[in-house]
Motif scaffolding. Sequence first.
Motif: not given
Length: 727
Positions: A575-576, A611-613, A700, A720
């Motif tokens: 995650f970023e 926050m996720g990919e 997520l 999220f």
Amino acid sequence: MREVNCHDEKIHLCGNIQSFGYLFIFEDDKCVGVSENCAVIMGAASSTVLGMTVEAVLDHVAPSFGLRGDKIEQAVSQSLFARFVERVTIHQKDYFLSLYRYDGKIYLEIEDCTPQAVKTTKLYYYAKHLEDQREGKSCWQALTELIKDIIHFDRVMIYRFMEDNSGQVIAESRSEELESLLNYRYPEFDIPAQARELYRIFHARHTADVDERAIPIMGKAAENFDLTRCSLRALSPMHLQYLKNAGVKASASFSIIVDNELWGLVACQHREPMHVDLSQRHLCTLLTQYAVNRYLADFQKEQVRLHKSLSQLEHSLKSDLLVKRDLYDVLENYANRIMEVMNGQGLIIKRDRAIMTVGEVPDRKILKKIDEEIGTKEFFVTDRFKCTGFGDDVEIFPGVLRISILPVTNWYLYVFRKERLIEEVWAGKPEKVMQIDAEKKIAFPSPRTSFEAWKKITKGKSEKWRPSELAFIENMTHIIQQSIAQRGGEIDKLNRELVRSNNALDTFGYTLTHDLKNPLTTIQLTAQMLLYKKDVSREFLEKSMKNILEGTQLMNDMMDKVYQMSKVNHVDFVFEPINPRSKILNIVENCKQQYQVSHLEFNMGETLQVMGERTLIYQLFLNLIGNAIKYSSKKENPKVSINSFRDGDTVRYDVKDNGIGIDLKESDRIFEIFGRMSNTEGYEGSGIGLSIVKQIANKLKATLHVESELGVGTTFSVTFNNVPVAI
């Protein structure tokens, strides 16, 4: 012959005060001790004061002073302040009167006021001066400047206690004609243990004139009067002689207390007698504590910065240890970074007979000697390791750290530091000179007479290892051990994953078998008709071929989607922080062309970071936005809007359309694989898009919510979780 040391002297039971003040001591509301000079302000012999009450003494000393009866008890018992202080006038002269309780007694102190009144209006500017650290000026240097401005002494120093209880001057403000003592060292015995303890308890001390006669306390024996908290307490003869030898006539000191321990002193010296009155001392004590708070705040900021840097390295190391199979290879790749963090000149990773070195390290013979002396200790660290028996030309590494990466195995990590020659300048040679009293048959230390600079070069030591460095190397070792332990459970985890994968494949296989029957049947019937029917028309041929092409395309799309689902189920993602704005705009443009909706009315509000990919975020919005545009494409005025909202640590995205809507009675089928709603006939699709959305949301750790009305439109909300405000 018996030896009497400085720390044996009971300086708090000296029975004397300085001449700038007067002292009365009461027990059970009767005066049991009075300084010999009290006749000056009492107008009667000091001996007549013994036995008087606190109220009676106040009546004689300051008749206009309003503290009487129960108010006296309230004044000495209040919890907010340690003592009651007022400015009073006695015989047309201003004094400070202090009243406090200590050791079961009430103490009344009266002392001179200086003509130079403290200006409290300057407090704000004093505080700003301490906070101003331009040009590398520390808060300690700023503190010396302020205190010198307040008490007008020749020299004001910050004297910090070292680990061995010696001291060093780390900041200084002085008169121009004086030689600087900055960085000078002072031996431990200059400030004996009992003096340091008094500094810890009582934070302001001063001597107005080292040549002035001390005033005895009349009444009980001197040892009955504990003057620990007495501002007027006289200094010991030994300390007075020490100051005289140093050319000092007046001194003041303010304790620097950090975590309830004596960290250092603000040491002030003047070449002529000088009285620092109570208001000046209180202000200096306040500013000293303010400087301590500033120092602690700066220290904490540096610790946070260092912790963040080390945490990033530890996280990166942990990630590589979990992904890459060869742990030894991972450590080799990180060796240089580990050595930099540890401020070492060399590093060795040793596993069995294999040795990998970085930087400057001892040779194998010395390494063997080091191992023999350390033995089986899992963690060993020193800054003064001695390796004897080798020639003078051998490189010296007194800084040695060895830690066992795996206990019970011969796998170690070493960090080395070279010898650091340290030149220390001492204020006089740090040696204790003893004097002999032949009559009493005792030996006692003599105050130092020499304060001339004396240089000492320290050899055989490296720079000390800092606590943060030791914590990092231990954390790093724990990370490696955890990775190895985690790999020990990988087989079991893989077995469970295999079972789960097989179950998922069974589900996909059943779905394909069931749902592919329709297009396969269509293709089969069409092909049979073409094979057996004679003289088919062009129109029938075109229709048949179109049916076959549509069936094969549908099968191809469904199998592609199943492959996508398998990827979503099995890939681990990092995650970023991501702002999906550019992705959303790109998706909208592509979908407008795909579904031929050039007249789409699209509105987008603020897009907050989540926050996720990146791949998952793209797939998530691709399916949600694609569905929104597709199912509103046949409206006269198709509309799609996207907005985001923050609530605490969550961020919610709403994708809203005015399309065909969903019958929420069928809500249990919305996210099923290949589960198409009953009103979607006439729109292309295999029913797998929302299933992919559901799987991605799970990955997520996001939640999905649907609001819809048939014929009016649909809103899909994705929330999220755990999204920091500033990413």
